[in-house]
Design a protein around this motif. Structure first.
Motif, PDB file in Angstrom:
ATOM      1  N   VAL A 212       4.061  -0.306  14.207  1.00  0.00           N
ATOM      2  CA  VAL A 212       3.517   0.468  13.085  1.00  0.00           C
ATOM      3  C   VAL A 212       3.509  -0.387  11.824  1.00  0.00           C
ATOM      4  CG1 VAL A 212       3.898   2.455  11.579  1.00  0.00           C
ATOM      5  CG2 VAL A 212       4.210   2.697  14.026  1.00  0.00           C
TER       6      VAL A 212
ATOM      7  N   VAL B  14       0.386   4.258   1.041  1.00  0.00           N
ATOM      8  CA  VAL B  14       0.413   5.023   2.287  1.00  0.00           C
ATOM      9  C   VAL B  14       1.424   4.399   3.247  1.00  0.00           C
ATOM     10  CG1 VAL B  14      -0.955   5.846   4.201  1.00  0.00           C
ATOM     11  CG2 VAL B  14      -1.976   5.684   1.958  1.00  0.00           C
ATOM     12  N   ARG B  15       1.460   3.068   3.274  1.00  0.00           N
ATOM     13  CA  ARG B  15       2.389   2.416   4.193  1.00  0.00           C
ATOM     14  C   ARG B  15       3.835   2.562   3.746  1.00  0.00           C
ATOM     15  NH1 ARG B  15       0.296  -1.465   8.033  1.00  0.00           N
ATOM     16  NH2 ARG B  15      -1.917  -1.754   7.707  1.00  0.00           N
TER      17      ARG B  15
ATOM     18  N   THR C 220       6.025  13.889   1.800  1.00  0.00           N
ATOM     19  CA  THR C 220       4.914  13.042   2.230  1.00  0.00           C
ATOM     20  C   THR C 220       3.592  13.553   1.669  1.00  0.00           C
ATOM     21  OG1 THR C 220       6.086  12.472   4.253  1.00  0.00           O
ATOM     22  CG2 THR C 220       3.714  12.151   4.249  1.00  0.00           C
TER      23      THR C 220
ATOM     24  N   ARG D  22      -4.855   1.840  -4.361  1.00  0.00           N
ATOM     25  CA  ARG D  22      -3.723   2.650  -3.933  1.00  0.00           C
ATOM     26  C   ARG D  22      -2.467   1.808  -3.859  1.00  0.00           C
ATOM     27  NH1 ARG D  22      -5.068   6.210   1.085  1.00  0.00           N
ATOM     28  NH2 ARG D  22      -7.260   6.122   0.565  1.00  0.00           N
TER      29      ARG D  22
ATOM     30  N   ALA E  40      -5.590   7.349   5.236  1.00  0.00           N
ATOM     31  CA  ALA E  40      -5.951   5.979   5.604  1.00  0.00           C
ATOM     32  C   ALA E  40      -7.450   5.745   5.547  1.00  0.00           C
ATOM     33  CB  ALA E  40      -5.436   5.669   7.008  1.00  0.00           C
TER      34      ALA E  40
ATOM     35  N   LEU F 259      -1.529  11.426   7.145  1.00  0.00           N
ATOM     36  CA  LEU F 259      -1.571   9.980   6.947  1.00  0.00           C
ATOM     37  C   LEU F 259      -2.928   9.417   7.358  1.00  0.00           C
ATOM     38  CD1 LEU F 259       1.983   9.094   8.232  1.00  0.00           C
ATOM     39  CD2 LEU F 259       1.143   8.808   5.906  1.00  0.00           C
TER      40      LEU F 259
ATOM     41  N   GLN G 283      -4.360  -3.220  10.458  1.00  0.00           N
ATOM     42  CA  GLN G 283      -5.338  -2.183  10.124  1.00  0.00           C
ATOM     43  C   GLN G 283      -4.632  -0.866   9.847  1.00  0.00           C
ATOM     44  OE1 GLN G 283      -8.366  -1.972  13.194  1.00  0.00           O
ATOM     45  NE2 GLN G 283      -9.762  -1.345  11.567  1.00  0.00           N
ATOM     46  N   LEU G 284      -4.892  -0.300   8.678  1.00  0.00           N
ATOM     47  CA  LEU G 284      -4.172   0.894   8.253  1.00  0.00           C
ATOM     48  C   LEU G 284      -4.342   2.031   9.260  1.00  0.00           C
ATOM     49  CD1 LEU G 284      -2.458   1.880   5.979  1.00  0.00           C
ATOM     50  CD2 LEU G 284      -4.491   2.642   4.783  1.00  0.00           C
TER      51      LEU G 284
ATOM     52  N   ARG H 178      -5.091   2.058  12.444  1.00  0.00           N
ATOM     53  CA  ARG H 178      -4.373   1.873  13.711  1.00  0.00           C
ATOM     54  C   ARG H 178      -2.884   2.085  13.528  1.00  0.00           C
ATOM     55  NH1 ARG H 178      -6.757  -3.367  16.764  1.00  0.00           N
ATOM     56  NH2 ARG H 178      -8.913  -2.683  16.881  1.00  0.00           N
ATOM     57  N   SER H 179      -2.403   1.620  12.376  1.00  0.00           N
ATOM     58  CA  SER H 179      -0.980   1.785  12.099  1.00  0.00           C
ATOM     59  C   SER H 179      -0.602   3.269  12.110  1.00  0.00           C
ATOM     60  CB  SER H 179      -0.674   1.140  10.745  1.00  0.00           C
ATOM     61  OG  SER H 179       0.609   1.462  10.338  1.00  0.00           O
ATOM     62  N   MET H 180      -1.485   4.088  11.537  1.00  0.00           N
ATOM     63  CA  MET H 180      -1.193   5.525  11.485  1.00  0.00           C
ATOM     64  C   MET H 180      -1.214   6.132  12.894  1.00  0.00           C
ATOM     65  SD  MET H 180      -0.726   5.874   8.341  1.00  0.00           S
ATOM     66  CE  MET H 180      -0.625   4.232   7.663  1.00  0.00           C
TER      67      MET H 180
ATOM     68  N   PHE I 229       1.893   5.409  14.463  1.00  0.00           N
ATOM     69  CA  PHE I 229       2.962   6.251  13.919  1.00  0.00           C
ATOM     70  C   PHE I 229       3.000   7.597  14.636  1.00  0.00           C
ATOM     71  CE2 PHE I 229       4.363   9.560  10.986  1.00  0.00           C
ATOM     72  CZ  PHE I 229       5.637   9.106  10.713  1.00  0.00           C
TER      73      PHE I 229
ATOM     74  N   ILE J 217       9.692   6.650   8.758  1.00  0.00           N
ATOM     75  CA  ILE J 217      10.449   6.026   9.850  1.00  0.00           C
ATOM     76  C   ILE J 217      11.943   6.087   9.542  1.00  0.00           C
ATOM     77  CG2 ILE J 217      10.859   3.871  11.098  1.00  0.00           C
ATOM     78  CD1 ILE J 217       7.933   3.199  10.739  1.00  0.00           C
TER      79      ILE J 217
ATOM     80  N   LEU K 239       1.120  11.617  -0.873  1.00  0.00           N
ATOM     81  CA  LEU K 239      -0.256  11.252  -0.526  1.00  0.00           C
ATOM     82  C   LEU K 239      -1.245  11.846  -1.527  1.00  0.00           C
ATOM     83  CD1 LEU K 239      -0.118  11.513   3.355  1.00  0.00           C
ATOM     84  CD2 LEU K 239      -0.037   9.480   1.922  1.00  0.00           C
TER      85      LEU K 239
ATOM     86  N   GLU L 117       0.841  -1.188   0.000  1.00  0.00           N
ATOM     87  CA  GLU L 117       0.000   0.000   0.000  1.00  0.00           C
ATOM     88  C   GLU L 117       0.879   1.242   0.000  1.00  0.00           C
ATOM     89  OE1 GLU L 117      -3.589  -0.266   2.901  1.00  0.00           O
ATOM     90  OE2 GLU L 117      -2.264  -1.974   3.154  1.00  0.00           O
TER      91      GLU L 117
ATOM     92  N   VAL M  71       4.845   5.754   5.063  1.00  0.00           N
ATOM     93  CA  VAL M  71       5.140   5.655   6.494  1.00  0.00           C
ATOM     94  C   VAL M  71       6.535   5.059   6.706  1.00  0.00           C
ATOM     95  CG1 VAL M  71       4.498   4.496   8.619  1.00  0.00           C
ATOM     96  CG2 VAL M  71       2.762   5.574   7.235  1.00  0.00           C
TER      97      VAL M  71
END
Lengths: 103, 497, 332, 102
Positions: free
Chosen positions: C21, A29-30, A77, A94, C73, C69, C26-27, C29-31, C34, A37, A81, A27, A33
């Motif tokens: 993360v 979005v991930r 970012t 996505r 999501a 984010l 689940q997207l 929750r991951s956000m 983060f 990080i 997005l 994905e 992320v």
């Protein structure tokens, strides 16, 4: 282990975590992320170095670099997005198709 | 404003601000004017470098290590000239390309295009004169964001996906680079390249891992094999002038930073095995990119894959420079590589502009649909042919001289295997260029409707193509300029050319 | 030592949360995780004597990035599941070697971590940096806070280009949406009274706090970017509460807000060339110029970050009519 | 230890106990609404006690006022967030079902 070394080591760990996330997650979005990080890892190393260099105050040059880096990261970012959103509008997903690059 | 450095930075960025704020159809003309002005500033800087040697500039009056210093030697000057020349011609081209008033969307594209375009020019200029590790990061970042936005400008799923891939790869690359910079700062405590070079001299404290991060990040941005996957679609999906500039200049900008760091700053820290590895990846890029270019059915994708191959040649420099002892061939290799950068910039710019013209006229860029091009778009066909010659490296093009110098260096440094790669790459590029040209010359029934092409588009690509040819006819001055501040000029002086 | 114990617990928690993360299926929750990680990083910055970064991280790194984010999501879960299934069915060689990608990626990530650890251990333990140089020259910079003196004087050129990156991102987002203002962006359909209430009290407070951070930046931690981010957060909150915020701005005003700071640096740089070099302002007027530049940074950062939020979450301009039909409760 | 420090420590420890209670509540309570109950009430009180304790130590009235101001902001924020989460948990039956499963 000094405070500098502790946080510098944490930077190495975060870098690996972010990189793994960037590679494995499909994905978009991930992936973004994961990159954030990795960014946190880089900033952590810079701030740890600034802490190591402290005299009357911590080394301000890495601090300025990290502030710049944070602003750059949020810019990239947001652009990513917005692209992800438009890709979803156009294609309904996505994710990027995996085999496109060889076509 | 008494220094060319100031104009090089000021003009494009000021233009970006003005064209973003002020609506009106004069924007593209203003952009053109400013690119010409930037060319004049680059010329001014080049003549200063030519007469007085390398130039420096302390921003805000703060000297390194605390402040940021700018620096230009022959290498910077030549790349600045190349940048503004290619962008000037591409700006001419865009006058025609975006003038489709009938379609509302293209006017939208043009409005968004001009300020981004000028920002791209400004960030290229900033990058080529930077002498500071972190400033280079910021300039690379500006370049990336402008590039991604320009790619996505074309709209549609393909361009958006291509822009996304480009952004993800470049974002990761920037962070890898910045991690390397952090480690280097931890090691040396300064960011100025000259000061780091001093501290790193002798290679006693070789920060190998930091360098690996820096070069990995830059390698991704320069589309070095196997990190090239983002490039073909990004370059092929963009509007034509953008494709031209991305392939001609933006990829080279990342390579320029590698070259600067490798040759000027960390010459004592890099090792021969690393150089051989870089060369091997370059060679793989040449073969893989050419092979893909041969298989591709779409014109712009052929040209984009060819960029992957041509970037490969640049990386052949490193095994010819590192760990092979001292000799005149080191300057040959270095100068040949830089000349290849320039010559390819003009040739690839011309090819992408010509490809854009064909796409514009025919509505698609399938190679099979290119038939009858000699009759429909004769000038574009000619520029295609000339740029093809330059791309393959046939005499009298600039690439011919560049490749000749690289070949000389491989023989003299007794590394014949790289000569084999160069030869194979030349044959393969000959094959894909022949494939395109023969399609153009195949007489066939003409397509029913061809959209009329503004003349300025055709001539812009022709002039770019002729320039790439001209670089082969008049190479003395560029090489003399290149020697100013060149890392191996002492060797040249000692041996005598 | 207790001091050290705090650092070890904090570092360990950050690593664990970062890992969570990634793992969280689940997207949404991951956000959220983060954002939690970002807030914990803020604590780490405080531990490392970097209060400026702690403020910036909390406001920008965790706050605005996080809300960007989270908004991204909010997608149709079913749609994503279908896409995932489609992808699993068609993805080339991965079908034959399930898990191969993961193993290779994990190996690569571990290799990077190992190499980085070696590099970090190799770094000298003693101070090698520009602390001394900055301390010596700070007097001439016009401000008394070292980070501000680096950001707005010694390395003002970088800061200018950084403002440029932010601006370009906004230009890029507008270009992607093929529009010049954000009027067509989605506004919240159903907002709640309590959010409207919060938005009303937050805006004046945010202006107050931003003003404080801006003003204190010359002599203590704080500064223009942090102040701008606080204002941006208030603008985003207003947008979520159904007010127009930045998406109510006309093309000209939005453009002017985005451009203000970049153009101000350009003008100051230009004027500096008459005194010597581009961006030169080291003498008597230094502090005034820095304050003026910082004020423009506050405005541009606030407008740009809020615009990035509005743009990143918005649907394309195609259904702008539908959006306009849902008029917001009030416009500001 | 001065008397002020003793008072501050007492407040801070009390605040810590409330935080602990709130955290246990998050972990032990069965659904969204009761968890919110735990967090907002206990944590806000905890923060209040901490702020008062620190204000005693602060020395100047200015710093003490800033601390109380921070507490007020946190109260406003968490009250709003609590409302939003509670509303979302009622609206969003997906979440509800999930909570029931858990």
């Amino acid at each position: 282990m000094s405070t500098f070394e502790l946080y510098a080591a944490l930077a190495a760990v975060l870098f690996a975590v972010g990189l793994y996330g960037f590679f494995v997650r499909q994905e978009l979005v991930r992936k973004v992320v994961g990159l954030n990080i990795i960014g946190a890892a880089v900033f952590l190393l810079l701030i740890a170095i600034a802490y190591r260099n402290r005299g009357d105050f911590a080394d301000p040059v890495p601090h300025a670099m990290v502030l710049t880096g944070i602003v750059v990261a949020v810019s990239a970012t947001a652009l990513a997005l917005a692209l992800a959103r438009r890709i979803e509008d156009e294609t309904g997903t996505r994710r990027l198709p995996e085999d496109e690059e060889s076509s | 404003m008494s220094s060319p450095f100031e104009w090089l930075i000021f003009l494009p960025f000021a233009g970006g601000v003005i064209t973003f704020l002020l609506p009106g159809k004069s924007r593209p003309w203003l952009a053109l004017l400013l690119t010409v002005g930037t060319f004049a500033a680059a010329w001014w800087l080049a003549s200063d470098v030519w007469r007085e040697g390398p130039q420096g500039y302390a921003l805000g009056g703060w000297e390194a290590p605390l402040g940021i210093n700018l620096y230009a030697d022959g290498l910077s000057a030549l790349l600045l000239l190349t940048t503004s020349a290619v962008m000037t011609l591409a700006s001419f081209y865009s006058l025609g390309y975006f003038s489709r008033e009938a379609e509302a969307s293209s006017w939208t594209e043009a409005r968004a295009f001009v300020p981004l375009w000028l920002f791209l020019l400004g960030s290229l200029n900033a990058l080529f004169v930077s002498r500071d590790l972190f400033n280079l990061y910021v300039a690379l970042e500006l370049l990336t964001i402008a590039g991604v936005a320009l790619v996505a400008l074309a709209g549609g799923a393909t361009a958006l996906r291509a822009g996304m891939r480009y952004l993800l790869a470049a974002f990761l690359a920037s962070l890898l680079y910045l991690m390397g910079v952090a480690l280097l700062y931890g090691e040396f405590g300064v960011l100025d390249l000259a000061l780091i070079a001093e501290a790193a001299e002798g290679g006693t404290r070789a920060p190998v891992i930091a360098l690996a991060f820096v070069f990995l990040g830059l390698g991704i941005k320069a589309a070095l094999f196997p990190f090239h996957a983002w490039l073909p679609h990004a370059h092929a999906s963009a509007p034509a002038p953008v494709s031209a500039v991305l392939s001609a200049l933006v990829v080279k900008a990342a390579f320029y930073v590698i070259l600067r760091l490798w040759v000027d700053v960390f010459a004592d820290s890099v090792t021969a095995p690393a150089a051989q590895a870089a060369g091997a990846l370059g060679a793989a890029g040449i073969l893989w990119g050419s092979f893909q270019a041969l298989r591709e059915q779409r014109l712009k994708l052929v040209v984009a894959h060819s960029t992957v191959a041509q970037v490969g040649y640049l990386f052949l420099l490193f095994p010819l420079l590192t760990g092979v002892g001292e000799g005149a061939w080191r300057f040959d290799a270095w100068a040949g590589g830089v000349y290849h950068m320039m010559s390819h910039a003009f040739a690839k710019g011309a090819l992408f502009l010509a490809a854009g013209t064909i796409l514009y006229a025919y509505g698609n860029d399938q190679i099979s649909a290119m038939r009858g091009l000699t009759r429909t778009l004769p000038i574009t066909t000619v520029s295609f042919g000339i740029a093809g010659i330059a791309l393959v490296g046939l005499p009298p093009s600039g690439s011919f001289i560049a490749k000749w110098m690289l070949l000389t260096a491989t023989i003299e440094s007794a590394q014949w295997w790289w000569a084999v790669v160069i030869g194979a790459g030349t044959l393969l590029s000959g094959a894909y260029v022949y494939r395109l040209v023969s399609a153009a010359f195949t007489p066939d029934t003409l397509p029913e409707s061809i959209r009329p092409v503004p003349r300025v588009m055709e001539y812009a690509s022709l002039i770019l193509a002729l320039t790439s040819l001209g670089l082969g006819l008049r190479a003395a001055e560029p090489f003399d300029l290149l020697e100013v501040g060149a890392p191996f000029s002492m060797i040249v002086a000692g041996v005598g050319t | 030592m207790l001091e050290h114990g705090v650092d070890i617990v904090l570092a360990g928690s950050i690593a664990v949360v970062a890992w969570r993360v990634l793992l969280e299926p689940q997207l949404f929750r991951s956000m959220v995780l983060f954002i939690a990680m970002g807030l914990m990083l803020s604590l780490a910055w405080v531990r490392l004597a970097a209060p400026d970064i702690a403020l910036a991280e909390a406001a920008i790194g965790a706050g605005l990035t996080g809300i960007l984010l989270i908004r991204a999501a909010q997608t149709e879960a079913a749609q994503e599941a279908a896409a995932a299934a489609r992808e699993a069915a068609t993805s080339g060689w991965r079908r034959w070697f399930p898990g191969a990608g993961r193993i290779v990626s994990a190996a690569a990530a571990l290799a990077f971590a190992a190499v980085l650890l070696v590099a970090v251990i190799d770094l000298p333990g003693e101070p090698i940096g520009l602390t001394e140089a900055a301390a010596t020259e700070m007097e001439a910079s016009g401000v008394e806070h070292p980070v501000t003196s680096v950001l707005l004087n010694f390395r003002a050129y970088d800061t200018w280009l950084e403002v440029g990156v932010l601006l370009l991102a906004a230009m890029g987002v507008l270009a992607i949406h093929r529009t010049y203002n954000l009027r067509s962006t989605r506004s919240e359909e159903h907002t709640m009274l309590v959010l409207t209430w919060l938005a009303r009290i937050i805006l004046p407070l945010a202006v107050l706090i931003a003003g404080y951070l801006y003003w204190s930046g010359t002599h203590q931690p704080g500064g223009a970017f942090q102040a701008g981010a606080i204002l941006a957060a208030a603008l985003v909150l207003m947008q979520l509460a159904g007010f127009r915020g930045v998406s109510g701005l006309s093309t000209l005003w939005l453009g002017a807000g985005l451009m203000l700071s970049f153009a101000a640096f350009l003008a100051v740089g230009f004027i500096g060339t008459f005194e010597g070099e581009f961006l030169r302002y080291r003498h008597a007027t230094g502090e005034l110029i820095i304050l003026a530049l910082e004020l423009t940074i506050v405005v541009s950062t606030a407008v740009t970050l809020a615009a990035l939020f509005a743009g990143a979450g918005s649907q394309s301009g195609d259904d702008s009519d539908a959006v306009r039909a849902r008029t917001p409760p009030e416009s500001l | 230890m001065t008397p002020a420090e003793v008072i501050a420590a007492a407040f801070a420890v009390t605040g810590g106990i409330f935080y602990l209670a709130g955290t246990v509540g998050i972990l032990r309570f069965p659904d969204v609404q009761s968890r919110l109950h735990a967090v907002t009430k206990a944590d806000n009180l905890g923060l209040g006690f901490l702020a008062v304790g620190l204000a005693v130590l602060a020395g100047t009235a200015e710093v003490a006022a800033k601390l109380l101001f921070i507490w007020f902001l946190a109260l406003a924020g968490s009250a709003t967030a609590c409302q939003l989460i509670a509303n979302a948990s009622v609206d969003d039956d997906v979440t509800e079902r999930e909570q029931a499963d858990a």
